[in-house]
Write an enzyme that holds these catalytic residues in place. Structure first.
Site, short mmCIF file in Angstrom:
data_model
loop_
_atom_site.label_atom_id
_atom_site.label_comp_id
_atom_site.label_asym_id
_atom_site.label_seq_id
_atom_site.Cartn_x
_atom_site.Cartn_y
_atom_site.Cartn_z
N HIS A 133 0.84 -1.22 0.00
CA HIS A 133 0.00 0.00 0.00
C HIS A 133 0.87 1.26 0.00
O HIS A 133 0.44 2.30 0.48
CB HIS A 133 -0.94 0.04 1.22
CG HIS A 133 -1.66 -1.24 1.49
ND1 HIS A 133 -2.89 -1.52 0.96
CD2 HIS A 133 -1.30 -2.34 2.21
CE1 HIS A 133 -3.28 -2.73 1.36
NE2 HIS A 133 -2.32 -3.24 2.11
N SER A 161 13.96 21.12 -17.26
CA SER A 161 12.74 21.89 -17.46
C SER A 161 13.09 23.17 -18.18
O SER A 161 14.17 23.73 -17.97
CB SER A 161 12.10 22.20 -16.10
OG SER A 161 11.31 23.37 -16.19
N GLU A 195 8.90 8.14 -17.36
CA GLU A 195 7.49 8.52 -17.51
C GLU A 195 6.94 8.07 -18.85
O GLU A 195 5.79 7.64 -18.96
CB GLU A 195 7.35 10.05 -17.37
CG GLU A 195 7.58 10.51 -15.94
CD GLU A 195 7.69 12.03 -15.86
OE1 GLU A 195 6.84 12.63 -15.21
OE2 GLU A 195 8.62 12.60 -16.45
N LYS A 244 15.58 21.62 -12.19
CA LYS A 244 14.89 20.35 -12.40
C LYS A 244 15.71 19.30 -13.15
O LYS A 244 16.45 19.62 -14.07
CB LYS A 244 13.58 20.57 -13.19
CG LYS A 244 12.52 21.32 -12.44
CD LYS A 244 11.80 20.48 -11.41
CE LYS A 244 11.01 19.37 -12.03
NZ LYS A 244 9.59 19.58 -12.04
#
Ligand code: ARG
Length: 460
Positions: A157, A278, A291, A284
């Site tokens: 979980h 970024s 992804e 970043k």
């Protein structure tokens, strides 16, 4: 405009919009090599059964080699009026060989031809994906020696559950990819049945030899029912499903590592070459490749439904709908292969932030289950032990401390069976050291797993 191979009974020219709508050359040109392999085997068989002469066979085989070389060199101009790769190759053959070229399609239809080509393509594709799967397994196993001392929290979980050796994670992925390899190997058995010679759907009155093409093309056996096999695409559905599970495994791995790469976790660093920046925030480093591995899996999963939906409404045998099958298969194959390749590189290049992990290893009561099992070993019934440790955790919450920080007297106040030796199971390192069952995440069982993987993948 090229004349249609099937144009004999037609009096009007095909509408140009129909040609655009029905063409498949824009994507099935990828089958060129398989088409030539299939046609050369077919020509050998036609000569062996005396349907063509040895000289005709030799001319056809040599010309097909030239045509393939031209296609691979980008010299063939594709035209929608010739529909697909099969027609392009056959019309080039006829253009160069005249009547001899007109004999190649004897005892064959595009229906068995296209399925033969597809099966040859899928068989190669399975072998390529298998190699890529072995490569990512090796990436995990090869980094395991260096990661053997690292302990990490295991989660259920997404809450801290029990500690395990980090290598237990690596080998968990090896297991998933192994099942993928087995599924593909099993699918390969059904791919490797020869459709050639089923012709349109009923077979042929000509004395063809299907065993011969089976052997020449490396198939295991000729398909037994021409009606079934001429439009059978079960193997494509199976292949794409197997790929969708590979993509699903990669997507879960990507999701996990995206979390681990976040500042919140800080468990690992991804190599610069596989992250991006970024355009506005200078600090970043984004895990875009992971992804997109996660994102592209959606396409592969959708490809499975595309194939099943395509098949579900088709009466026997070939229907033109089947032309669309290649789009889903090529997409699933390309996407999965590219994802696997990049994932393996990331697995090899990622750096575990052992200090960060170590500094928070004692948080989250990772040793609670080990303490419960300590009580069980003292003769406390499991459910009672569970309740006892639950009370001790509540006590820790109150005192804002860890289980190992509780005074022995405090613990004995909750359960008088707790002795001084409890310190041997408290703390995350002790808890993981106590794991010993077969397949568990403790040091010894993980080392055993690792040596089995080294043998299996033949890593010295
Ligand atoms: N381009 C077609 C396909 O991929 C080839 C088979 C055409 N067969 C036919 N009977 N029209 O399915």
């Amino acid at each position: 405009m090229a004349a249609k191979a099937w144009g004999g009974r037609f009096q009007q020219q095909t509408d140009s919009r129909v040609e655009l709508f029905t063409e498949s050359i824009s994507f099935d040109h990828r089958l060129a090599q398989c088409d030539v392999r299939g046609s050369q085997a077919h020509a050998r068989m036609l000569a062996a059964t005396e349907l063509i002469s040895p000289a005709e066979r030799d001319a056809i085989i040599a010309e097909l080699d030239h045509i393939l070389a031209d296609i691979e060199a980008g010299k063939m101009e594709f035209q929608v009026s010739l529909e697909d790769i099969h027609m392009h190759i056959e019309s080039a053959l006829i253009e160069n060989l005249g009547d001899v070229g007109r004999k190649l399609h004897t005892g064959r239809s595009r229906n068995d031809q296209v399925s033969t080509d597809l099966k040859l393509f899928v068989r190669d594709a399975i072998d390529q994906v298998d190699e890529l799967l072995a490569e990512i397994q090796k990436a995990f196993v090869e980094r395991s020696a260096a990661d053997l001392d690292i302990i990490v929290p295991g989660y259920t979980h997404l809450q801290r559950a029990m500690p395990v050796q980090l290598v237990h994670y690596w080998l968990a992925y090896c297991e998933k990819f192994q099942r993928d390899r087995e599924r593909l190997a099993d699918c390969r058995k059904r791919v490797n049945i020869n459709p050639l010679g089923c012709a349109a759907m009923a077979g042929t009155s000509l004395p063809i030899d299907r065993d011969m093409t089976t052997e020449l093309l490396g198939f295991d056996q000729p398909a037994a029912n021409s009606l079934d096999v001429s439009s059978d695409r079960d193997y494509l559905a199976e292949f794409v499903f197997a790929l969708s599970l590979v993509a699903t495994h990669l997507s879960s791995l990507a999701e996990e590592w995206i979390l681990w790469f976040s500042t919140e976790f800080g468990f690992l660093k991804l190599p610069d070459a596989y992250t991006t920046g970024s355009s506005i925030m200078p600090q970043k480093r984004n895990p875009d490749v992971l992804e997109l591995i996660r994102g592209k899996s959606a396409r592969v999963i959708a490809d499975v439904s595309q194939i099943l939906i395509l098949l579900k409404g088709l009466p026997l045998a070939y229907n033109r709908d089947l032309q669309e099958d290649k789009l889903a298969m090529f997409d699933a194959f390309d996407t999965t292969a590219a994802s696997l390749e990049l994932a393996a590189a990331i697995v090899r290049g990622a750096e575990i932030q052992q200090d960060v992990i170590e500094s928070r290893l004692e948080d989250g009561f990772l040793d609670a289950t080990a303490l419960m099992e300590y009580l069980i070993k003292q003769g406390v019934p499991m459910r009672t032990a569970h309740g006892t440790v639950g009370s001790l955790v509540a006590l820790c919450d109150e005192k804002e401390c860890r289980l190992a920080d509780l005074a022995l007297a405090d613990m004995q106040g909750v359960c008088d069976l707790i002795q001084e030796d409890v310190s041997q199971v408290l703390g995350t390192r002790n808890a993981v050291a106590s794991l010993q069952s077969y397949g568990s995440g403790g040091r010894k069982p993980v080392e055993h797993q690792l040596s089995q993987w080294r043998d299996r993948l033949e890593i010295g």
